[in-house]
Design an enzyme around this catalytic site. Sequence first.
Site, mmCIF file in Angstrom:
data_model
loop_
_atom_site.group_PDB
_atom_site.id
_atom_site.type_symbol
_atom_site.label_atom_id
_atom_site.label_comp_id
_atom_site.label_asym_id
_atom_site.label_seq_id
_atom_site.Cartn_x
_atom_site.Cartn_y
_atom_site.Cartn_z
ATOM 1 C CG ASP A 29 -2.146 1.059 1.027
ATOM 2 O OD1 ASP A 29 -3.191 0.555 0.964
ATOM 3 O OD2 ASP A 29 -1.791 2.169 1.007
ATOM 4 C CG ASN A 85 -12.367 -0.731 3.693
ATOM 5 O OD1 ASN A 85 -12.612 -1.062 4.886
ATOM 6 N ND2 ASN A 85 -11.300 -0.127 3.260
ATOM 7 C CD GLN A 92 -15.137 -0.264 -2.596
ATOM 8 O OE1 GLN A 92 -16.270 -0.510 -2.141
ATOM 9 N NE2 GLN A 92 -14.603 -1.103 -3.605
ATOM 10 C CB SER A 93 -10.624 5.318 -1.899
ATOM 11 O OG SER A 93 -9.417 4.552 -1.713
ATOM 12 C CG HIS A 98 -8.687 -3.124 -2.638
ATOM 13 N ND1 HIS A 98 -9.678 -2.603 -3.241
ATOM 14 C CD2 HIS A 98 -8.766 -2.335 -1.547
ATOM 15 C CE1 HIS A 98 -9.996 -1.442 -2.747
ATOM 16 N NE2 HIS A 98 -9.309 -1.431 -1.579
ATOM 17 C CG HIS A 100 -6.767 -2.813 3.342
ATOM 18 N ND1 HIS A 100 -6.187 -1.426 2.928
ATOM 19 C CD2 HIS A 100 -8.006 -2.562 2.492
ATOM 20 C CE1 HIS A 100 -6.829 -0.661 2.097
ATOM 21 N NE2 HIS A 100 -8.030 -1.329 2.026
HETATM 22 P P1 5GP Z 1 -9.626 1.308 -0.115
HETATM 23 O O1 5GP Z 1 -9.761 2.539 0.702
HETATM 24 O O2 5GP Z 1 -10.242 1.250 -1.407
HETATM 25 O O3 5GP Z 1 -10.127 0.270 0.838
HETATM 26 O O4 5GP Z 1 -8.279 0.918 -0.205
HETATM 27 C C1 5GP Z 1 -7.298 1.533 -1.191
HETATM 28 C C2 5GP Z 1 -5.878 1.439 -0.755
HETATM 29 O O5 5GP Z 1 -5.260 1.679 -2.027
HETATM 30 C C3 5GP Z 1 -5.618 2.765 0.143
HETATM 31 O O6 5GP Z 1 -5.232 2.300 1.201
HETATM 32 C C4 5GP Z 1 -4.451 3.489 -0.490
HETATM 33 O O7 5GP Z 1 -3.449 3.751 0.462
HETATM 34 C C5 5GP Z 1 -4.043 2.438 -1.594
HETATM 35 N N1 5GP Z 1 -3.658 3.219 -2.708
HETATM 36 C C6 5GP Z 1 -4.400 4.101 -3.644
HETATM 37 N N2 5GP Z 1 -3.557 4.697 -4.661
HETATM 38 C C7 5GP Z 1 -2.820 3.688 -4.639
HETATM 39 C C8 5GP Z 1 -1.444 3.686 -5.462
HETATM 40 O O8 5GP Z 1 -1.399 4.323 -6.413
HETATM 41 N N3 5GP Z 1 -0.476 2.661 -5.306
HETATM 42 C C9 5GP Z 1 -0.712 1.687 -4.230
HETATM 43 N N4 5GP Z 1 0.491 0.969 -4.003
HETATM 44 N N5 5GP Z 1 -1.784 1.784 -3.376
HETATM 45 C C10 5GP Z 1 -2.600 2.671 -3.486
#
Ligand code: 5GP
Length: 111
Positions: A29, A85, A92-93, A98, A100
């Site tokens: 991450d 998430n 979730q962004s 995916h 974690h």
């Molecule tokens: P979410 O918030 O969707 O559950 O998790 C997305 C994750 O992707 C976040 O923890 C964020 O730090 C990670 N992330 C976002 N953009 C990138 C990227 O360009 N490269 C990597 N390695 N991680 C990313």
Amino acid sequence: MTTIFEQIIARKKPAEIVYESDHLIAIKDIHPVAPVHLLIITKKVIPSLQQLTEAESFLLGEVGLVARQLAEEFGISDCYRLLTNVGSGAGQSILHLHFHLIGGRPLWGIG
Ligand code: 5GP
């Protein structure tokens, strides 16, 4: 429009890849919340767990086995969290399934 993770899978965007198979890729991450913070990502674009079909459910088994293997490799097999998430309210962004894998420090409670 492609997700960031599709770009990483296609090698159009750099990432620290720690595992790859036919169906999954795992990366570090970019904003780790713990000493070990990996993302196990399905290569197929499934927006979230909520859209996973029965035919795709085998992916969850593979995620579990990869998480186990990576936890061992990264020295956190005695204490880690594996989570996904669903929805912006849950954090979730990126709309691409995916998980974690987080560890390397004490993890108290949920959140
Ligand atoms: P979410 O918030 O969707 O559950 O998790 C997305 C994750 O992707 C976040 O923890 C964020 O730090 C990670 N992330 C976002 N953009 C990138 C990227 O360009 N490269 C990597 N390695 N991680 C990313």
